[in-house]
Motif scaffolding. Structure first.
Motif, PDB file in Angstrom:
ATOM      1  N   SER A   1       0.843  -1.195   0.000  1.00 25.08           N
ATOM      2  CA  SER A   1       0.000   0.000   0.000  1.00 25.08           C
ATOM      3  C   SER A   1       0.875   1.241   0.000  1.00 25.08           C
ATOM      4  CB  SER A   1      -0.949   0.000   1.206  1.00 25.08           C
ATOM      5  OG  SER A   1      -0.229   0.096   2.414  1.00 25.08           O
ATOM      6  N   THR A   2       0.291   2.346  -0.418  1.00 32.40           N
ATOM      7  CA  THR A   2       0.998   3.624  -0.447  1.00 32.40           C
ATOM      8  C   THR A   2       0.185   4.665   0.306  1.00 32.40           C
ATOM      9  OG1 THR A   2      -0.024   4.203  -2.556  1.00 32.40           O
ATOM     10  CG2 THR A   2       2.154   3.165  -2.658  1.00 32.40           C
ATOM     11  N   HIS A   3       0.865   5.715   0.725  1.00 28.46           N
ATOM     12  CA  HIS A   3       0.202   6.866   1.332  1.00 28.46           C
ATOM     13  C   HIS A   3      -0.466   7.658   0.201  1.00 28.46           C
ATOM     14  CE1 HIS A   3       1.823   6.410   5.376  1.00 28.46           C
ATOM     15  NE2 HIS A   3       3.029   6.176   4.854  1.00 28.46           N
ATOM     16  N   PRO A   4      -1.389   8.563   0.517  1.00 32.21           N
ATOM     17  CA  PRO A   4      -2.064   9.353  -0.528  1.00 32.21           C
ATOM     18  C   PRO A   4      -1.108  10.093  -1.464  1.00 32.21           C
ATOM     19  CG  PRO A   4      -3.221   9.622   1.542  1.00 32.21           C
ATOM     20  CD  PRO A   4      -1.970   8.826   1.841  1.00 32.21           C
ATOM     21  N   ASP A   5       0.090  10.468  -0.968  1.00 31.33           N
ATOM     22  CA  ASP A   5       1.055  11.171  -1.834  1.00 31.33           C
ATOM     23  C   ASP A   5       1.858  10.227  -2.722  1.00 31.33           C
ATOM     24  OD1 ASP A   5       2.868   9.967  -0.113  1.00 31.33           O
ATOM     25  OD2 ASP A   5       3.730  11.846   0.615  1.00 31.33           O
ATOM     26  N   GLY A   6       1.586   8.921  -2.621  1.00 33.22           N
ATOM     27  CA  GLY A   6       2.280   7.933  -3.448  1.00 33.22           C
ATOM     28  C   GLY A   6       3.493   7.303  -2.788  1.00 33.22           C
ATOM     29  N   SER A   7       3.924   7.823  -1.647  1.00 36.92           N
ATOM     30  CA  SER A   7       5.068   7.229  -0.950  1.00 36.92           C
ATOM     31  C   SER A   7       4.657   5.885  -0.345  1.00 36.92           C
ATOM     32  CB  SER A   7       5.600   8.180   0.127  1.00 36.92           C
ATOM     33  OG  SER A   7       4.613   8.420   1.110  1.00 36.92           O
ATOM     34  N   VAL A   8       5.642   5.028  -0.150  1.00 42.40           N
ATOM     35  CA  VAL A   8       5.393   3.673   0.349  1.00 42.40           C
ATOM     36  C   VAL A   8       4.831   3.713   1.767  1.00 42.40           C
ATOM     37  CG1 VAL A   8       6.526   1.511   0.991  1.00 42.40           C
ATOM     38  CG2 VAL A   8       7.157   2.661  -1.126  1.00 42.40           C
ATOM     39  N   HIS A   9       3.784   2.936   2.003  1.00 39.51           N
ATOM     40  CA  HIS A   9       3.204   2.806   3.339  1.00 39.51           C
ATOM     41  C   HIS A   9       3.530   1.435   3.923  1.00 39.51           C
ATOM     42  CE1 HIS A   9      -0.453   2.024   6.025  1.00 39.51           C
ATOM     43  NE2 HIS A   9       0.369   2.786   6.715  1.00 39.51           N
ATOM     44  N   ARG A  10       3.168   0.363   3.201  1.00 38.83           N
ATOM     45  CA  ARG A  10       3.404  -0.998   3.691  1.00 38.83           C
ATOM     46  C   ARG A  10       4.101  -1.802   2.599  1.00 38.83           C
ATOM     47  NH1 ARG A  10      -1.525  -1.326   5.782  1.00 38.83           N
ATOM     48  NH2 ARG A  10      -1.146  -0.755   7.903  1.00 38.83           N
ATOM     49  N   VAL A  11       5.177  -2.515   3.000  1.00 39.74           N
ATOM     50  CA  VAL A  11       5.977  -3.300   2.069  1.00 39.74           C
ATOM     51  C   VAL A  11       6.229  -4.690   2.658  1.00 39.74           C
ATOM     52  CG1 VAL A  11       8.140  -3.421   0.755  1.00 39.74           C
ATOM     53  CG2 VAL A  11       7.199  -1.197   1.356  1.00 39.74           C
ATOM     54  N   ALA A  12       6.147  -5.714   1.818  1.00 37.21           N
ATOM     55  CA  ALA A  12       6.488  -7.082   2.226  1.00 37.21           C
ATOM     56  C   ALA A  12       7.859  -7.425   1.659  1.00 37.21           C
ATOM     57  CB  ALA A  12       5.443  -8.064   1.710  1.00 37.21           C
ATOM     58  N   TYR A  13       8.674  -8.103   2.455  1.00 34.28           N
ATOM     59  CA  TYR A  13       9.996  -8.570   2.029  1.00 34.28           C
ATOM     60  C   TYR A  13      10.073 -10.073   2.239  1.00 34.28           C
ATOM     61  CZ  TYR A  13      11.576  -3.724   2.112  1.00 34.28           C
ATOM     62  OH  TYR A  13      11.730  -2.384   1.866  1.00 34.28           O
ATOM     63  N   ARG A  14      10.776 -10.748   1.330  1.00 30.58           N
ATOM     64  CA  ARG A  14      10.995 -12.190   1.464  1.00 30.58           C
ATOM     65  C   ARG A  14      12.242 -12.570   0.659  1.00 30.58           C
ATOM     66  NH1 ARG A  14       6.401 -14.621  -2.670  1.00 30.58           N
ATOM     67  NH2 ARG A  14       7.507 -14.005  -4.552  1.00 30.58           N
ATOM     68  N   GLY A  15      12.769 -13.747   0.947  1.00 37.37           N
ATOM     69  CA  GLY A  15      13.890 -14.273   0.163  1.00 37.37           C
ATOM     70  C   GLY A  15      15.132 -14.525   0.983  1.00 37.37           C
ATOM     71  N   ASP A  16      15.987 -15.361   0.429  1.00 35.99           N
ATOM     72  CA  ASP A  16      17.229 -15.739   1.094  1.00 35.99           C
ATOM     73  C   ASP A  16      18.213 -14.571   1.117  1.00 35.99           C
ATOM     74  OD1 ASP A  16      16.275 -18.287   1.484  1.00 35.99           O
ATOM     75  OD2 ASP A  16      17.262 -19.121  -0.278  1.00 35.99           O
ATOM     76  N   LEU A  17      18.852 -14.391   2.267  1.00 34.71           N
ATOM     77  CA  LEU A  17      19.894 -13.383   2.428  1.00 34.71           C
ATOM     78  C   LEU A  17      20.915 -13.920   3.422  1.00 34.71           C
ATOM     79  CD1 LEU A  17      21.051 -10.534   1.943  1.00 34.71           C
ATOM     80  CD2 LEU A  17      19.605  -9.735   3.837  1.00 34.71           C
ATOM     81  N   VAL A  18      22.152 -13.984   2.989  1.00 33.91           N
ATOM     82  CA  VAL A  18      23.261 -14.355   3.870  1.00 33.91           C
ATOM     83  C   VAL A  18      24.262 -13.205   3.793  1.00 33.91           C
ATOM     84  CG1 VAL A  18      25.139 -15.977   4.332  1.00 33.91           C
ATOM     85  CG2 VAL A  18      22.929 -16.827   3.493  1.00 33.91           C
ATOM     86  N   VAL A  19      24.584 -12.631   4.939  1.00 30.86           N
ATOM     87  CA  VAL A  19      25.498 -11.506   5.012  1.00 30.86           C
ATOM     88  C   VAL A  19      26.776 -11.955   5.711  1.00 30.86           C
ATOM     89  CG1 VAL A  19      25.848  -9.165   5.900  1.00 30.86           C
ATOM     90  CG2 VAL A  19      23.569  -9.877   5.133  1.00 30.86           C
ATOM     91  N   ARG A  20      27.908 -11.746   5.051  1.00 28.67           N
ATOM     92  CA  ARG A  20      29.203 -12.033   5.687  1.00 28.67           C
ATOM     93  C   ARG A  20      29.570 -10.814   6.524  1.00 28.67           C
ATOM     94  NH1 ARG A  20      32.628 -14.502   1.816  1.00 28.67           N
ATOM     95  NH2 ARG A  20      31.566 -16.335   2.622  1.00 28.67           N
ATOM     96  N   VAL A  21      29.641 -11.014   7.848  1.00 31.89           N
ATOM     97  CA  VAL A  21      29.963  -9.954   8.795  1.00 31.89           C
ATOM     98  C   VAL A  21      31.409 -10.182   9.226  1.00 31.89           C
ATOM     99  CG1 VAL A  21      29.328  -8.907  10.992  1.00 31.89           C
ATOM    100  CG2 VAL A  21      27.548  -9.893   9.535  1.00 31.89           C
ATOM    101  N   THR A  22      32.257  -9.158   8.989  1.00 38.16           N
ATOM    102  CA  THR A  22      33.699  -9.317   9.208  1.00 38.16           C
ATOM    103  C   THR A  22      34.241  -8.279  10.185  1.00 38.16           C
ATOM    104  OG1 THR A  22      33.926 -10.108   6.921  1.00 38.16           O
ATOM    105  CG2 THR A  22      35.945  -9.410   8.032  1.00 38.16           C
ATOM    106  N   ASN A  23      35.019  -8.752  11.150  1.00 43.38           N
ATOM    107  CA  ASN A  23      35.794  -7.886  12.035  1.00 43.38           C
ATOM    108  C   ASN A  23      36.993  -7.446  11.199  1.00 43.38           C
ATOM    109  OD1 ASN A  23      37.848  -6.990  13.788  1.00 43.38           O
ATOM    110  ND2 ASN A  23      37.150  -8.308  15.453  1.00 43.38           N
ATOM    111  N   THR A  24      37.024  -6.172  10.791  1.00 42.10           N
ATOM    112  CA  THR A  24      38.083  -5.749   9.867  1.00 42.10           C
ATOM    113  C   THR A  24      39.437  -5.589  10.550  1.00 42.10           C
ATOM    114  OG1 THR A  24      37.427  -3.418  10.063  1.00 42.10           O
ATOM    115  CG2 THR A  24      36.470  -4.688   8.245  1.00 42.10           C
ATOM    116  N   ASP A  25      39.482  -5.614  11.876  1.00 40.93           N
ATOM    117  CA  ASP A  25      40.770  -5.599  12.588  1.00 40.93           C
ATOM    118  C   ASP A  25      41.454  -6.954  12.502  1.00 40.93           C
ATOM    119  OD1 ASP A  25      40.749  -2.949  13.382  1.00 40.93           O
ATOM    120  OD2 ASP A  25      40.094  -3.372  15.443  1.00 40.93           O
ATOM    121  N   THR A  26      40.680  -8.043  12.669  1.00 40.72           N
ATOM    122  CA  THR A  26      41.271  -9.382  12.737  1.00 40.72           C
ATOM    123  C   THR A  26      40.997 -10.244  11.505  1.00 40.72           C
ATOM    124  OG1 THR A  26      39.325 -10.378  13.760  1.00 40.72           O
ATOM    125  CG2 THR A  26      40.963  -9.373  15.252  1.00 40.72           C
ATOM    126  N   GLY A  27      39.992  -9.891  10.731  1.00 39.25           N
ATOM    127  CA  GLY A  27      39.598 -10.719   9.590  1.00 39.25           C
ATOM    128  C   GLY A  27      38.618 -11.824   9.954  1.00 39.25           C
TER     129      GLY A  27
END
Length: 186
Positions: free
Chosen positions: A82-108
């Motif tokens: 859904s959107t607000h009356p001005d067309g901006s996003v109001h409600r959004v659904a998200y789905r799907g696989d996501l894997v994020v590599r989180v790295t300590n950049t001091d140690t690797g």
């Protein structure tokens, strides 16, 4: 980590050269056609790619050390409900696989975090957001800016996250866990 574990292993094997190009399975015309048909079907239902960008956080902002995050699997799609009356996003659904590599950049030291949950996000007029989530999502919390202590977390389960206009994150677990990624890579 549902099917993302297999995807991550396949991507890792290809990136590390564990499988020669001649041994890699070739796409058949049927598989290519089926992939194109699935993409067309997704577009027709309003789902569109929602890629995640790499990011960096300085020491002390989330963890005691600097952190880099980068998607290694990103199949997230979104659909505007859904959107607000001005067309901006109001409600959004998200789905799907996501894997994020989180790295300590001091140690690797690094950790591949499954963040492939599904969510409905309500964008309010005052800039606040309400997330209704099922499954794992990566949540960063600044000092004094959330119901969780400062850090990076994979919050998994069934929960809501109310984000104030100032960025305060109130995570309310109905059933789930919060995995401290700073401790994993510290």
């Amino acid at each position: 980590m549902r099917r993302t574990a297999l995807t991550t292993l396949a991507v890792t094997a290809l990136l590390l050269g564990a499988q020669s190009a001649s041994a890699a399975p070739q796409a058949t015309p049927e598989a290519t056609f089926e992939g194109a048909r699935e993409a067309t079907r997704e577009a027709a239902t309003g789902w569109e790619p929602a890629p995640s960008a790499p990011w960096d956080v300085a020491a002390g902002v989330r963890c005691d050390f600097p952190v880099h995050g980068e998607p290694v699997v990103d199949e997230v799609t979104r659909r505007v409900l859904s959107t607000h009356p001005d067309g901006s996003v109001h409600r959004v659904a998200y789905r799907g696989d996501l894997v994020v590599r989180v790295t300590n950049t001091d140690t690797g030291a690094a950790y591949d975090a499954d963040a492939g949950g599904s969510a409905i996000v309500e964008h309010r007029r005052d800039g606040s957001q309400l997330w209704a989530v099922h499954g794992p999502v990566l949540v960063g919390v600044g000092e004094g800016q959330g119901s969780l202590p400062r850090g990076l977390y994979i919050v998994d389960g069934v929960y809501t996250m109310d984000i104030s206009p100032a960025g305060y994150k109130d995570v309310r677990l109905l059933h789930g866990t919060a995995d401290d990624l700073c401790a994993r890579i510290g």
